[in-house]
Design a protein around this motif. Structure first.
Motif, PDB file in Angstrom:
ATOM      1  N   UNK A  33       0.843  -1.194   0.000  1.00 47.02           N
ATOM      2  CA  UNK A  33       0.000   0.000   0.000  1.00 47.02           C
ATOM      3  C   UNK A  33       0.879   1.245   0.000  1.00 47.02           C
ATOM      4  N   UNK A  34       0.439   2.261  -0.699  1.00 45.47           N
ATOM      5  CA  UNK A  34       1.230   3.490  -0.771  1.00 45.47           C
ATOM      6  C   UNK A  34       1.163   4.312   0.502  1.00 45.47           C
ATOM      7  N   UNK A  35       0.090   4.156   1.260  1.00 43.59           N
ATOM      8  CA  UNK A  35      -0.090   4.921   2.494  1.00 43.59           C
ATOM      9  C   UNK A  35      -1.104   4.191   3.370  1.00 43.59           C
ATOM     10  N   UNK A  36      -1.194   4.609   4.620  1.00 40.37           N
ATOM     11  CA  UNK A  36      -2.139   3.985   5.543  1.00 40.37           C
ATOM     12  C   UNK A  36      -3.562   4.353   5.154  1.00 40.37           C
ATOM     13  N   UNK A  37      -4.463   3.364   5.230  1.00 33.94           N
ATOM     14  CA  UNK A  37      -5.863   3.553   4.858  1.00 33.94           C
ATOM     15  C   UNK A  37      -6.742   3.490   6.103  1.00 33.94           C
ATOM     16  N   UNK A  38      -7.842   4.228   6.054  1.00 30.64           N
ATOM     17  CA  UNK A  38      -8.815   4.168   7.142  1.00 30.64           C
ATOM     18  C   UNK A  38      -9.900   3.155   6.796  1.00 30.64           C
ATOM     19  N   UNK A  39     -10.437   2.525   7.825  1.00 31.07           N
ATOM     20  CA  UNK A  39     -11.529   1.584   7.634  1.00 31.07           C
ATOM     21  C   UNK A  39     -12.689   2.287   6.948  1.00 31.07           C
ATOM     22  N   UNK A  40     -13.249   1.621   5.942  1.00 28.85           N
ATOM     23  CA  UNK A  40     -14.364   2.203   5.187  1.00 28.85           C
ATOM     24  C   UNK A  40     -15.710   1.622   5.592  1.00 28.85           C
ATOM     25  N   UNK A  41     -15.718   0.579   6.410  1.00 26.42           N
ATOM     26  CA  UNK A  41     -16.970  -0.078   6.781  1.00 26.42           C
ATOM     27  C   UNK A  41     -16.911  -0.454   8.258  1.00 26.42           C
ATOM     28  N   UNK A  42     -17.330   0.481   9.111  1.00 23.11           N
ATOM     29  CA  UNK A  42     -17.257   0.260  10.547  1.00 23.11           C
ATOM     30  C   UNK A  42     -18.447  -0.557  11.037  1.00 23.11           C
ATOM     31  N   UNK A  43     -18.202  -1.365  12.066  1.00 23.09           N
ATOM     32  CA  UNK A  43     -19.264  -2.030  12.811  1.00 23.09           C
ATOM     33  C   UNK A  43     -19.627  -1.096  13.970  1.00 23.09           C
ATOM     34  N   UNK A  44     -20.918  -0.778  14.107  1.00 26.80           N
ATOM     35  CA  UNK A  44     -21.322   0.243  15.066  1.00 26.80           C
ATOM     36  C   UNK A  44     -22.247  -0.333  16.139  1.00 26.80           C
ATOM     37  N   UNK A  45     -22.218   0.301  17.299  1.00 24.19           N
ATOM     38  CA  UNK A  45     -23.126  -0.020  18.396  1.00 24.19           C
ATOM     39  C   UNK A  45     -23.523   1.295  19.051  1.00 24.19           C
ATOM     40  N   UNK A  46     -24.802   1.654  18.949  1.00 23.61           N
ATOM     41  CA  UNK A  46     -25.300   2.937  19.456  1.00 23.61           C
ATOM     42  C   UNK A  46     -24.512   4.116  18.890  1.00 23.61           C
ATOM     43  N   UNK A  47     -24.189   4.009  17.603  1.00 23.18           N
ATOM     44  CA  UNK A  47     -23.489   5.092  16.929  1.00 23.18           C
ATOM     45  C   UNK A  47     -21.989   5.114  17.137  1.00 23.18           C
ATOM     46  N   UNK A  48     -21.446   4.197  17.956  1.00 20.68           N
ATOM     47  CA  UNK A  48     -20.012   4.145  18.220  1.00 20.68           C
ATOM     48  C   UNK A  48     -19.351   3.067  17.369  1.00 20.68           C
ATOM     49  N   UNK A  49     -18.157   3.349  16.869  1.00 17.19           N
ATOM     50  CA  UNK A  49     -17.395   2.358  16.106  1.00 17.19           C
ATOM     51  C   UNK A  49     -16.800   1.329  17.061  1.00 17.19           C
ATOM     52  N   UNK A  50     -17.198   0.073  16.876  1.00 19.41           N
ATOM     53  CA  UNK A  50     -16.671  -0.991  17.740  1.00 19.41           C
ATOM     54  C   UNK A  50     -16.009  -2.098  16.917  1.00 19.41           C
ATOM     55  N   UNK A  51     -15.829  -1.861  15.632  1.00 14.92           N
ATOM     56  CA  UNK A  51     -15.197  -2.870  14.795  1.00 14.92           C
ATOM     57  C   UNK A  51     -15.088  -2.395  13.365  1.00 14.92           C
ATOM     58  N   UNK A  52     -14.438  -3.235  12.549  1.00 12.08           N
ATOM     59  CA  UNK A  52     -14.219  -2.879  11.144  1.00 12.08           C
ATOM     60  C   UNK A  52     -14.338  -4.117  10.279  1.00 12.08           C
ATOM     61  N   UNK A  53     -15.059  -3.987   9.159  1.00 11.86           N
ATOM     62  CA  UNK A  53     -15.092  -5.007   8.114  1.00 11.86           C
ATOM     63  C   UNK A  53     -14.172  -4.538   6.997  1.00 11.86           C
TER      64      UNK A  53
END
Length: 387
Positions: free
Chosen positions: A178-198
């Motif tokens: 990868x040319x640079x660090x990537x951010x998660x594009x598909x978060x797993x959420x619980x009550x609007x909070x990010x608690x995981x990543x697909x």
């Protein structure tokens, strides 16, 4: 003659001392400087750091010598140093950025200018760390990543213990390619909070260090970031085996068999754990094949059952995650009797019913014939009376 032998011994001693003194004096005269501008550089790859330096200044009489560099590095809490001997002016490797990184390097000089001896410089040292921000309790908890069936990567975590209600976390990842660090594009959420990543499909990411950083943000406090390094093949969780079968011969020889789990994992990469139960006795075994043979402890066994699960073996990964257990498959020793009873009782009932109907029909037929014969006899008697 004694004086002559004594003179020869003295001559040898003088020559040896002179030579050794010459070597020591030559080595003492040659000094080499450590590498210049030694530093640890963070290119933003979440733990993949560059260690780089410049050549030392050499005197003119060292141009005919071989120059190498001995590099040692580690995270500061590690007992062992990693050691590299190289002629290059840089080196790259992965580090745990939750901890301080330290490294040291020195010049190694050897060749004609040192009379074949190795001359070592003093060490040049460097350290690198990310200034901690936020309390330790604000970091995420229980980070867990699974590479499901060597196809889909999922990571999950729990919120930090000492965080405000507006705190949310973001995941970034990088691996070589990868040319640079990537951010998660598909978060797993619980009550609007990010608690995981697909994660999306990860091209050519196997057998490489995979770097993750989970940081957070809040209007009211600083959040401590967390860094992780692993290799994807070591966190693969396969599917459970299916289509289990049991073949029993002579009431003793048992063959357990199952299908290789579906998916991209090569057949040679599996190890299986089998839990089989013979009546009330349970045993556990492992195998690299998708079948197993064993002999029952008694030919009077009434039931044999087994379940199986799979994992990546040591030939394809350093570690792995066991799959879920398969569905249970059983064999019962008295099944032929049950099958006989199952078919015999209905057959006997049907046969009895057919015989009963047949008897009734025959009885009715007999009664009908008797009535017809009686009717004919009455008609014949009537005809005789008329005549």
């Amino acid at each position: 003659m004694a004086f002559i032998h004594l003179d020869i011994r003295c001559l040898y001693a003088i020559l040896i001392c002179t030579t050794f003194d010459s070597i020591l004096s030559s080595k003492a005269e040659i000094k080499v400087n450590p590498p210049q501008d030694f530093e640890i550089v963070d290119p933003g790859y979440l733990g993949y750091l560059y260690l780089q330096w410049q050549p030392p200044l050499f005197p003119d009489n060292c141009k005919e010598c071989t120059v190498e560099y001995e590099l040692k590095y580690r995270n500061i809490d590690s007992e062992n140093w990693k050691t590299i001997i190289t002629k290059n002016l840089h080196y790259k490797d992965g580090f745990d950025l939750n901890k301080v990184v330290e490294a040291k390097i020195r010049t190694l000089l050897q060749g004609e200018c040192t009379n074949g001896l190795e001359v070592q410089s003093l060490w040049s040292e460097a350290t690198y760390w990310i200034s901690p921000q936020g309390n330790l309790e604000t970091k995420i908890q229980d980070m867990n990543c699974i590479y499901d069936n060597w196809q889909h990567l999922f990571c999950s975590w729990k919120l930090g213990m000492d965080v405000n209600f507006d705190t949310n976390y973001n995941l970034y990842y990088w691996y070589e390619g990868l040319g640079y660090a990537l951010q998660c594009a598909d978060y797993i959420k619980d009550n609007g909070k990010n608690i995981g990543c697909k994660f999306p499909y990860l091209e050519s990411a196997d057998y490489k260090d995979f770097y993750i950083c989970v940081n957070g943000s809040s209007k009211f406090q600083l959040i401590r970031p967390s860094y992780f390094i692993f290799q994807l093949q070591n966190i693969v969780k396969p599917l459970p085996p299916d289509y289990l079968s049991i073949i029993v011969k002579n009431s003793e020889d048992v063959n357990l068999k199952w299908n290789v789990p579906e998916g991209p994992i090569p057949e040679k990469c599996f190890i299986y754990e089998i839990k089989f139960t013979e009546d009330d006795t349970t045993s556990v075994a492992t195998t690299f094949e998708n079948e197993m043979y064993f002999t029952t402890t008694s030919n009077e066994s009434q039931q044999v059952c087994f379940i199986v699960r799979s994992k990546m073996n040591i030939y394809c990964s350093d570690d792995g995650i066991w799959s879920e257990w398969s569905n249970i498959q059983c064999w019962r020793g008295g099944m032929w009797k049950e099958a006989l009873y199952f078919f015999l009782i209905p057959f006997a009932f049907i046969l009895f019913f057919v015989l009963l109907i047949t008897c009734l029909l025959l009885y009715k037929q007999k009664v009908l014939l008797k009535m017809i014969f009686h009717t004919k006899q009455e008609v014949f008697s009537h005809q005789e009376t008329l005549c």
